[in-house]
Design a protein around this motif. Structure first.
Motif, PDB file in Angstrom:
ATOM      1  N   ALA A 154      -1.505   6.536   3.963  1.00 45.85           N
ATOM      2  CA  ALA A 154      -1.064   5.211   3.509  1.00 45.85           C
ATOM      3  C   ALA A 154      -1.782   4.106   4.272  1.00 45.85           C
ATOM      4  O   ALA A 154      -2.154   3.076   3.705  1.00 45.85           O
ATOM      5  CB  ALA A 154       0.446   5.081   3.677  1.00 45.85           C
ATOM      6  N   ILE A 155      -2.018   4.321   5.566  1.00 45.03           N
ATOM      7  CA  ILE A 155      -2.754   3.341   6.376  1.00 45.03           C
ATOM      8  C   ILE A 155      -4.184   3.224   5.878  1.00 45.03           C
ATOM      9  O   ILE A 155      -4.725   2.120   5.743  1.00 45.03           O
ATOM     10  CB  ILE A 155      -2.724   3.744   7.865  1.00 45.03           C
ATOM     11  CG1 ILE A 155      -1.302   3.654   8.408  1.00 45.03           C
ATOM     12  CG2 ILE A 155      -3.655   2.872   8.682  1.00 45.03           C
ATOM     13  CD1 ILE A 155      -1.126   4.306   9.752  1.00 45.03           C
ATOM     14  N   LEU A 183       0.527  -3.886   9.918  1.00 47.51           N
ATOM     15  CA  LEU A 183       1.236  -3.061   8.927  1.00 47.51           C
ATOM     16  C   LEU A 183       2.602  -2.606   9.434  1.00 47.51           C
ATOM     17  O   LEU A 183       2.771  -2.277  10.602  1.00 47.51           O
ATOM     18  CB  LEU A 183       0.410  -1.838   8.560  1.00 47.51           C
ATOM     19  CG  LEU A 183      -0.845  -2.087   7.744  1.00 47.51           C
ATOM     20  CD1 LEU A 183      -1.586  -0.783   7.533  1.00 47.51           C
ATOM     21  CD2 LEU A 183      -0.516  -2.722   6.425  1.00 47.51           C
ATOM     22  N   VAL A 184       3.561  -2.582   8.499  1.00 47.35           N
ATOM     23  CA  VAL A 184       4.925  -2.141   8.779  1.00 47.35           C
ATOM     24  C   VAL A 184       5.336  -1.172   7.674  1.00 47.35           C
ATOM     25  O   VAL A 184       4.957  -1.350   6.510  1.00 47.35           O
ATOM     26  CB  VAL A 184       5.891  -3.349   8.800  1.00 47.35           C
ATOM     27  CG1 VAL A 184       7.323  -2.899   8.957  1.00 47.35           C
ATOM     28  CG2 VAL A 184       5.513  -4.306   9.893  1.00 47.35           C
ATOM     29  N   VAL A 185       6.111  -0.143   8.039  1.00 44.65           N
ATOM     30  CA  VAL A 185       6.641   0.786   7.034  1.00 44.65           C
ATOM     31  C   VAL A 185       7.788   0.071   6.319  1.00 44.65           C
ATOM     32  O   VAL A 185       8.872  -0.099   6.865  1.00 44.65           O
ATOM     33  CB  VAL A 185       7.137   2.091   7.688  1.00 44.65           C
ATOM     34  CG1 VAL A 185       7.706   3.020   6.632  1.00 44.65           C
ATOM     35  CG2 VAL A 185       6.017   2.767   8.441  1.00 44.65           C
ATOM     36  N   ALA A 225       0.876  -1.175   0.000  1.00 41.78           N
ATOM     37  CA  ALA A 225       0.000   0.000   0.000  1.00 41.78           C
ATOM     38  C   ALA A 225       0.909   1.220   0.000  1.00 41.78           C
ATOM     39  O   ALA A 225       1.894   1.273   0.723  1.00 41.78           O
ATOM     40  CB  ALA A 225      -0.899  -0.001   1.222  1.00 41.78           C
ATOM     41  N   LYS A 226       0.560   2.207  -0.808  1.00 41.23           N
ATOM     42  CA  LYS A 226       1.453   3.328  -1.045  1.00 41.23           C
ATOM     43  C   LYS A 226       0.711   4.646  -0.912  1.00 41.23           C
ATOM     44  O   LYS A 226      -0.475   4.732  -1.213  1.00 41.23           O
ATOM     45  CB  LYS A 226       2.005   3.177  -2.463  1.00 41.23           C
ATOM     46  CG  LYS A 226       3.011   4.206  -2.878  1.00 41.23           C
ATOM     47  CD  LYS A 226       3.178   4.241  -4.361  1.00 41.23           C
ATOM     48  CE  LYS A 226       4.273   3.603  -4.998  1.00 41.23           C
ATOM     49  NZ  LYS A 226       4.557   3.778  -6.350  1.00 41.23           N
ATOM     50  N   ALA A 227       1.433   5.675  -0.473  1.00 35.66           N
ATOM     51  CA  ALA A 227       0.924   7.048  -0.460  1.00 35.66           C
ATOM     52  C   ALA A 227       2.071   7.965  -0.864  1.00 35.66           C
ATOM     53  O   ALA A 227       3.210   7.757  -0.450  1.00 35.66           O
ATOM     54  CB  ALA A 227       0.390   7.427   0.908  1.00 35.66           C
ATOM     55  N   ILE A 228       1.750   8.980  -1.676  1.00 32.51           N
ATOM     56  CA  ILE A 228       2.763   9.906  -2.190  1.00 32.51           C
ATOM     57  C   ILE A 228       2.330  11.339  -1.879  1.00 32.51           C
ATOM     58  O   ILE A 228       1.170  11.701  -2.089  1.00 32.51           O
ATOM     59  CB  ILE A 228       2.941   9.745  -3.712  1.00 32.51           C
ATOM     60  CG1 ILE A 228       3.371   8.328  -4.046  1.00 32.51           C
ATOM     61  CG2 ILE A 228       3.949  10.749  -4.247  1.00 32.51           C
ATOM     62  CD1 ILE A 228       3.396   8.034  -5.529  1.00 32.51           C
ATOM     63  N   ILE A 251       5.697   6.758   0.904  1.00 37.46           N
ATOM     64  CA  ILE A 251       5.692   5.764   1.979  1.00 37.46           C
ATOM     65  C   ILE A 251       4.995   4.516   1.450  1.00 37.46           C
ATOM     66  O   ILE A 251       3.907   4.596   0.889  1.00 37.46           O
ATOM     67  CB  ILE A 251       4.984   6.290   3.235  1.00 37.46           C
ATOM     68  CG1 ILE A 251       5.773   7.448   3.832  1.00 37.46           C
ATOM     69  CG2 ILE A 251       4.809   5.185   4.265  1.00 37.46           C
ATOM     70  CD1 ILE A 251       5.176   8.064   5.066  1.00 37.46           C
ATOM     71  N   ILE A 252       5.648   3.350   1.621  1.00 35.78           N
ATOM     72  CA  ILE A 252       5.086   2.064   1.185  1.00 35.78           C
ATOM     73  C   ILE A 252       4.962   1.159   2.401  1.00 35.78           C
ATOM     74  O   ILE A 252       5.922   0.979   3.156  1.00 35.78           O
ATOM     75  CB  ILE A 252       5.983   1.410   0.111  1.00 35.78           C
ATOM     76  CG1 ILE A 252       6.066   2.329  -1.100  1.00 35.78           C
ATOM     77  CG2 ILE A 252       5.444   0.050  -0.271  1.00 35.78           C
ATOM     78  CD1 ILE A 252       6.991   1.848  -2.176  1.00 35.78           C
TER      79      ILE A 252
END
Length: 124
Positions: A65-66, A80-82, A14-17, A116-117
């Motif tokens: 991202a979460i 979940l882990v970064v 899962a990704k956020a930019i 962040i992935i």
């Protein structure tokens, strides 16, 4: 239907930019170093109590991202882990600062792109 993105190891990603963050990549990387490899709950605490100004923006990006992981990919939030957190350069605004004797000096205002992935860790 949302297509699942998989890492080379076969894990869901899962990704956020965040684009055009008004801070230099060097300063952002200091904050990202605190959360790399951390579980999401520990990373959120770390960002919440950090004294860096950019930590608030990174906190919002991690929260996004979460949300992406939970809503788009049906991932378990507690696992979940970064996996990756990295920063890249964006544009630079060039400005002038007035100096003595009618001179001027250049100021560059630097912007960053932050990614962040997240992945799910295996249950032991």
């Amino acid at each position: 239907m949302v297509h699942e993105k998989l890492s080379p190891a076969g894990q869901k990603l899962a990704k956020a930019i965040l684009t055009k963050l008004s801070c230099s990549p060097r300063k952002v990387n200091l904050v990202l170093g605190l959360i790399r490899g951390q579980p999401v709950s520990a990373a959120l605490k770390q960002l919440r109590f950090s004294t860096k100004r950019v930590a608030n923006d990174v906190h919002g990006l991690l929260f996004s991202a979460i949300s992406n992981a939970e809503n788009n990919y049906d991932m378990d939030v507690d696992r979940l882990v970064v996996n990756e957190a990295y920063v890249g350069k964006n544009m630079q605004l060039k400005r002038m600062h007035a100096r003595a004797r009618g001179r001027g000096s250049r100021i560059t205002k630097v912007f960053s792109n932050v990614t962040i992935i997240l992945t799910e860790k295996e249950l032991n």
